[in-house]
Design an enzyme around this catalytic site. Structure first.
Site, PDB file in Angstrom:
ATOM      1  N   CYS A 115       0.848  -1.187   0.000  1.00  0.00           N
ATOM      2  CA  CYS A 115       0.000   0.000   0.000  1.00  0.00           C
ATOM      3  C   CYS A 115       0.886   1.239   0.000  1.00  0.00           C
ATOM      4  CB  CYS A 115      -0.908  -0.011   1.241  1.00  0.00           C
ATOM      5  SG  CYS A 115      -2.016   1.406   1.343  1.00  0.00           S
ATOM      6  N   HIS A 157      -9.200  -3.514  -2.419  1.00  0.00           N
ATOM      7  CA  HIS A 157      -8.208  -2.765  -1.644  1.00  0.00           C
ATOM      8  C   HIS A 157      -8.610  -1.300  -1.543  1.00  0.00           C
ATOM      9  CE1 HIS A 157      -3.856  -1.910  -0.506  1.00  0.00           C
ATOM     10  NE2 HIS A 157      -4.297  -0.713  -0.826  1.00  0.00           N
ATOM     11  N   GLU A 158      -8.956  -0.702  -2.693  1.00  0.00           N
ATOM     12  CA  GLU A 158      -9.319   0.724  -2.697  1.00  0.00           C
ATOM     13  C   GLU A 158     -10.657   0.956  -1.986  1.00  0.00           C
ATOM     14  OE1 GLU A 158      -7.015   2.789  -3.354  1.00  0.00           O
ATOM     15  OE2 GLU A 158      -5.705   1.268  -4.225  1.00  0.00           O
ATOM     16  N   HIS A 161     -10.033   1.417   1.584  1.00  0.00           N
ATOM     17  CA  HIS A 161      -9.599   2.789   1.908  1.00  0.00           C
ATOM     18  C   HIS A 161     -10.797   3.720   2.109  1.00  0.00           C
ATOM     19  CE1 HIS A 161      -5.266   2.751   1.817  1.00  0.00           C
ATOM     20  NE2 HIS A 161      -5.258   2.118   0.650  1.00  0.00           N
TER      21      HIS A 161
END
Length: 185
Positions: A115, A157-158, A161
């Site tokens: 990351c 993954h995003e 966030h």
């Protein structure tokens, strides 16, 4: 604030205004609303970008500069529910505004992830190997599609966030040098 003031936020950053650790990486982002983002006066970032395309190009340029394959707005200190992923200049670059995972595969795959906001480590993360998603694109059009393979992993993954979740919250961290993951140069 100007675009030139924006930089990649890492877990080690301290907010100069408050002297405390940056918490935008731990916040759930509100829905992206064009009028609030592009209009002046809604918040300190209002009017910084005039169009979705301008924001997309800025985010893609930063993603490439930092050698990533995905970058969320919160990682740049922007409280927007959007991210970019892929490779600019190809048909594999995506701008995802107000993204949602509609369904995920029951098939799982463990793989190392790194990351940009957590330099110097890799984390073994278990993720669905495909995900059916909805988002609005750079033109504002609603898109529904399936992502598989690396794009399914990047999307998840995003999305993490945008919900204030880091890979170290969901996987096994290992101290290793992060390899450059993009293929732009």
């Amino acid at each position: 604030m100007k675009k030139s003031d924006l930089k990649l936020i890492t877990v080690d950053d301290i907010d100069p205004r408050s002297g405390i650790e940056t918490n935008i990486l731990r916040m759930t982002m509100p829905p992206f609303v064009d009028e609030e983002v592009f209009g002046k006066g809604f918040h300190e970032y209002g009017g910084m970008f005039q169009t979705r395309e301008e924001l997309f190009n800025f985010m893609m340029d930063k993603m490439i500069e930092y050698h990533g394959i995905g970058l969320s707005a919160p990682q740049m200190g922007l409280p927007f529910r959007m991210f970019v992923m892929g490779r600019k200049g190809f048909n594999h670059a995506f701008a995802c505004f107000n993204p949602k995972a509609l369904s995920v595969s029951e098939n799982r795959e463990e793989a190392d992830e790194s990351c940009l906001s957590i330099p110097g480590i890799k984390v073994l993360v278990d993720r669905a190997d495909s995900v059916y998603v909805q988002y609005s694109d750079v033109t504002g059009k609603q898109v529904e599609r399936m992502f598989t393979g690396i794009y399914a992993r990047i999307f998840q993954h995003e999305m993490n966030h945008l919900h204030g979740i880091l890979i170290t919250d969901i996987g096994e961290a290992r101290a290793e040098k992060r390899e450059t993951t993009n293929t732009y140069r």
